[in-house]
Design an enzyme around this catalytic site. Structure first.
Site, PDB file in Angstrom:
ATOM      1  N   LYS A  89       0.604  -1.349  -0.039  1.00  0.00           N
ATOM      2  CA  LYS A  89      -0.107  -0.284  -0.115  1.00  0.00           C
ATOM      3  C   LYS A  89       0.750   1.674   0.040  1.00  0.00           C
ATOM      4  O   LYS A  89       2.184   0.932   0.490  1.00  0.00           O
ATOM      5  CB  LYS A  89      -0.561  -0.013   1.231  1.00  0.00           C
ATOM      6  N   SER A 169      -9.492   1.374   3.403  1.00  0.00           N
ATOM      7  CA  SER A 169      -8.679   2.171   2.778  1.00  0.00           C
ATOM      8  C   SER A 169      -7.616   1.409   1.677  1.00  0.00           C
ATOM      9  O   SER A 169      -6.976   1.755   0.947  1.00  0.00           O
ATOM     10  CB  SER A 169      -8.288   3.019   3.122  1.00  0.00           C
ATOM     11  N   SER A 193     -10.338  -1.270   7.182  1.00  0.00           N
ATOM     12  CA  SER A 193      -9.559  -1.186   6.428  1.00  0.00           C
ATOM     13  C   SER A 193      -9.118  -2.185   5.336  1.00  0.00           C
ATOM     14  O   SER A 193      -7.774  -1.651   4.346  1.00  0.00           O
ATOM     15  CB  SER A 193      -8.881   0.168   6.132  1.00  0.00           C
TER      16      SER A 193
END
Length: 481
Positions: A89, A169, A193
């Protein structure tokens, strides 16, 4: 392998291959890490035009793969991840030629000076960091109107299954693995997330107990709730990545808890009969607003769990997610982000949350598509964490979620874990710092992925892995997009 053979392999074999299968192919000499990197890059160039899951590719990925192939030949593999391409990420520092930006154009030129501890651990295990994934900007703490998976730097991540929420996210990490753009990915969770995008993309997601995985070198939101964890297509793949992430880090004191899992054999919990004798609690108040179709799938899953020898009972956690509120995150975000930016690469001009807000205001048409009310709210806090409101919220969250919600209820009812549809109710485990694992469970009629989540007490990962693996083996719920 020459080009044509590589193309055939990519088109006909590569999709849905597990880490163990890829490893076996490399051990037998049928496949090299270099060829794997080439095939996944090809997949990214062909499939990601519409999904926007991958923000950038690691320029050194191919060279790293070649070096690891050479090492395999002369010394043998370092671990189960040797030569395996993974995505990370965009809030994880990589001390290489890639940027670390949390999806924000304010950070588009930011090069981290060294790897985040989790990235360092992955590289040490011989994994190839293939690229960075797009994410909801600032881990979805910029504006409460922002759509999941949107960032000013990477645009909108789309769900590969259709016009559904991609989840956030860790949106790009999920969409990328679901589309077979890498073997697995690493995301982060503060509240939902990892679990939310995993469930939305027919994946397994592991959200670890706070203290098992280092947070240093990851752009933060909340030091009491943030954690990194794997997203993968199978439980076994997720565990292979998870066991590399777990470990002590001198710079993150809470990871002292990880010491008990040094050289721990996580794979011993991949048991087909892992559900036999387990007892699960369901608090239906946590998902009163679940769509009918998903409610039906959930009931079907409950019946399958019972057929696998599990006991399922209705319980009351004695609390509501709404009781937890936002205050802890708002206060910690300012303190934590300011500390991260102040210690970041001295060449980079953005040094504080105030700088981020000012940058966004300077380029409103690009940066403020959804506004920045959460950043502005957080900026109004002192950043010293002395406020009564913060201390009370923190104490209340820990008490409600951990003591009253999970510990007491588990004791009184004798349940081993909570059972949840998708990410409903995941805020409770998040506020408590407790672990959960989500497992794919087919699609709704309209084609939207659905998952079942097992949530436990601190350091219950071994049990949760047993439940998740046994459930996955019994139901085979993952669907390709």
């Amino acid at each position: 392998m020459h080009h044509q053979k590589l193309e055939d392999y990519r088109k006909n074999k590569l999709d849905e291959m597990t880490i163990a299968e890829l490893q076996a192919e490399m051990e037998e000499g049928n496949l090299s890490s270099e060829e794997l990197v080439l095939m996944y890059k090809e997949n990214i160039s062909l499939r990601d035009k519409n999904t926007h899951a991958v923000l950038e590719i690691n320029p050194d990925a191919l060279l790293a793969a070649q070096a690891l192939d050479f090492e395999r030949k002369h010394k043998g593999p370092r671990s189960k991840l040797h030569g395996i391409p993974l995505l990370v990420k965009d809030n994880m520092d990589t001390g290489d030629k890639m940027h670390t930006s949390a999806g924000s154009l304010a950070m588009a030129d930011h090069y981290a000076l060294r790897d985040a501890k989790v990235v360092e651990r992955l590289r040490a295990a011989g994994a190839v960091i293939l690229g960075k994934t797009n994410m909801t900007e600032w881990a979805n703490f910029m504006s409460d109107k922002m759509t999941n998976g949107y960032s000013s730097r990477g645009g909108q991540v789309k769900n590969p299954y259709g016009a559904f929420d991609v989840g956030g996210s860790s949106s790009g990490s999920a969409a990328g693995v679901a589309s077979n753009l890498a073997a697995a990915a690493v995301g982060t969770e503060t509240s939902g997330s990892i679990i939310n995008p995993a469930a939305q993309n027919s994946l397994v997601g592991i959200k670890p107990t706070i203290g098992l995985v280092s947070r240093s070198g990851i752009i933060p939101l909340s030091h009491t709730q943030d954690t990194a964890g794997p997203l993968a297509r199978t439980v076994e793949d997720a565990v292979a990545v998870f066991e590399v992430l777990v470990g002590k880090d001198e710079e993150d004191s809470i990871t002292a808890f990880a010491e008990q899992f040094t050289d721990y054999g996580w794979h011993q919990h991949l048991k087909k009969d892992g559900l036999s004798g387990a007892s699960f609690g369901i608090d239906r108040r946590l998902f009163e607003d679940i769509p009918d179709e998903q409610a039906e799938l959930f009931e079907k899953a409950v019946n399958e769990l019972k057929e696998c020898g599990a006991d399922v009972l209705d319980i009351d956690l004695g609390m509501d997610q709404e009781d937890l509120g936002f205050a802890v995150l708002l206060h910690e975000f300012k303190a934590d982000l300011n500390a991260y930016l102040a210690h970041s690469n001295p060449e980079h001009p953005i040094r504080s949350m105030g700088d981020v807000i000012a940058f966004n205001n300077e380029y409103p048409e690009t940066m403020l598509k959804f506004g920045q009310n959460l950043l502005e709210q957080a900026e109004r806090m002192s950043g010293k964490l002395t406020e009564r409101e913060y201390v009370e919220a923190l104490e209340r969250n820990r008490f409600l979620a951990a003591e009253q919600g999970m510990n007491d209820t588990f004791k009184e009812t004798g349940v081993d874990a909570l059972l949840l549809p998708k990410d409903f109710g995941c805020n409770i485990g998040a506020a408590a710092g407790f672990p959960s694992i989500t497992v794919p469970y087919g699609l709704t009629e309209s084609g939207e992925p659905f998952g079942i989540t097992f949530a436990g007490q601190a350091f219950d990962e071994p049990k949760l892995i047993e439940y998740a693996y046994a459930f996955e083996q019994a139901t085979a719920g993952r669907r390709r997009p």
